[in-house]
Design a protein around this motif. Sequence first.
Motif, PDB file in Angstrom:
ATOM      1  N   GLU A  92      -2.827   4.737   3.276  1.00 54.46           N
ATOM      2  CA  GLU A  92      -1.242   4.240   3.140  1.00 54.46           C
ATOM      3  C   GLU A  92      -0.550   5.612   2.748  1.00 54.46           C
ATOM      4  OE1 GLU A  92       0.034   1.360   4.110  1.00 54.46           O
ATOM      5  OE2 GLU A  92      -2.231   1.023   4.941  1.00 54.46           O
TER       6      GLU A  92
ATOM      7  N   TYR B  83      -0.558   7.262   6.720  1.00 53.53           N
ATOM      8  CA  TYR B  83       0.084   6.808   7.707  1.00 53.53           C
ATOM      9  C   TYR B  83       1.723   6.088   7.359  1.00 53.53           C
ATOM     10  CZ  TYR B  83      -3.781   7.509  10.386  1.00 53.53           C
ATOM     11  OH  TYR B  83      -5.130   8.028  11.154  1.00 53.53           O
ATOM     12  N   ARG B  84       1.708   5.565   6.252  1.00 56.71           N
ATOM     13  CA  ARG B  84       2.972   5.142   5.758  1.00 56.71           C
ATOM     14  C   ARG B  84       3.880   6.004   4.895  1.00 56.71           C
ATOM     15  NH1 ARG B  84       0.480   1.792   8.689  1.00 56.71           N
ATOM     16  NH2 ARG B  84      -1.114   1.608   7.300  1.00 56.71           N
TER      17      ARG B  84
ATOM     18  N   ALA C 295       2.358   2.881  13.193  1.00 62.07           N
ATOM     19  CA  ALA C 295       1.572   1.939  13.529  1.00 62.07           C
ATOM     20  C   ALA C 295       0.448   2.009  14.647  1.00 62.07           C
ATOM     21  CB  ALA C 295       2.194   0.477  13.638  1.00 62.07           C
TER      22      ALA C 295
ATOM     23  N   PHE D  98      -1.807   4.744  13.512  1.00 63.03           N
ATOM     24  CA  PHE D  98      -2.636   4.005  12.439  1.00 63.03           C
ATOM     25  C   PHE D  98      -3.875   3.321  13.355  1.00 63.03           C
ATOM     26  CE2 PHE D  98      -3.459   0.086   9.492  1.00 63.03           C
ATOM     27  CZ  PHE D  98      -4.150   1.025   8.772  1.00 63.03           C
TER      28      PHE D  98
ATOM     29  N   GLY E  79      -0.597  -2.405  10.891  1.00 61.24           N
ATOM     30  CA  GLY E  79       0.013  -1.182  10.681  1.00 61.24           C
ATOM     31  C   GLY E  79       1.520  -1.470  10.615  1.00 61.24           C
TER      32      GLY E  79
ATOM     33  N   HIS F  81      -3.709  -3.246   1.404  1.00 64.28           N
ATOM     34  CA  HIS F  81      -4.787  -2.610   2.246  1.00 64.28           C
ATOM     35  C   HIS F  81      -6.021  -2.792   1.441  1.00 64.28           C
ATOM     36  CE1 HIS F  81      -5.509   0.957   5.099  1.00 64.28           C
ATOM     37  NE2 HIS F  81      -6.668   0.135   4.932  1.00 64.28           N
TER      38      HIS F  81
END
Length: 241
Positions: free
Chosen positions: A147, A150-151, A172, A175, A194, A214
């Motif tokens: 997280e 990727y976020r 996403a 991901f 994602g 997650h």
Amino acid sequence: MIHLVDHLFILILFLVQPIHGAWEFNRYVKRVEAGEAPDRIKLYRETLSIEWIAFAALAGAWYLLGRPIADLGYVAPGGVGFWAGAAFVAAFSAYLLLSWRQSKQLTNEDKEKHIVSFGKLQHFLPQGDREYRYFAALSTTAGIVEETLYRGFVLWYLFSYMPVWAAVIVSAIAFGLGHSYQGAGGVARVTAIGLVFGALYIFTGSIWVPIIGHILLDALQGLRFVEIFRKDPDASETQPA
């Protein structure tokens, strides 16, 4: 301000990691199919190491470049969006718990059908209590590290080049590709997940809800996998007429 090291991280996440992950997993599966005993715990340990190394590298670069951790989404939780996101995660976690409990009622025959549907991924999934302990540690690691990457990082990077929701979609997809070892169906499923985590991040304004979501998603699914692989020696395989 975007730095050269940021471009390098993006290259690794978008290209190197998907190729390397799929290649390594396929090598592992081929060894198992050739008769080698599967060692999922070793696989979990190696994945844990790789993920924390990636996290340390990003954290070190972030610190050296003098950037606030708030830019990665590490802000104090609160507000209507946060609690709405938390409620969504709680509701979905309750659904996963129900799914786990229902898996306890499956016959051995039904469990075998599920196992077949897992395909090659069954060689990665936890199949006993000891394996699950390592898988739970991996679930926690994945929640924090993936997280953040990727976020937190990827969205921060993409916001410099595209609108918010376009960035969420691209993140996403990255991901999903990062889970290329799960095959095309797995990539599509993880991409959809994602999108949900990306939306949670935007609506809550905090990385904490995607992280907790997650962790719970992976850990609770892991409980179900263990139950599906657990055979009942006293169960009857005879179905009612």
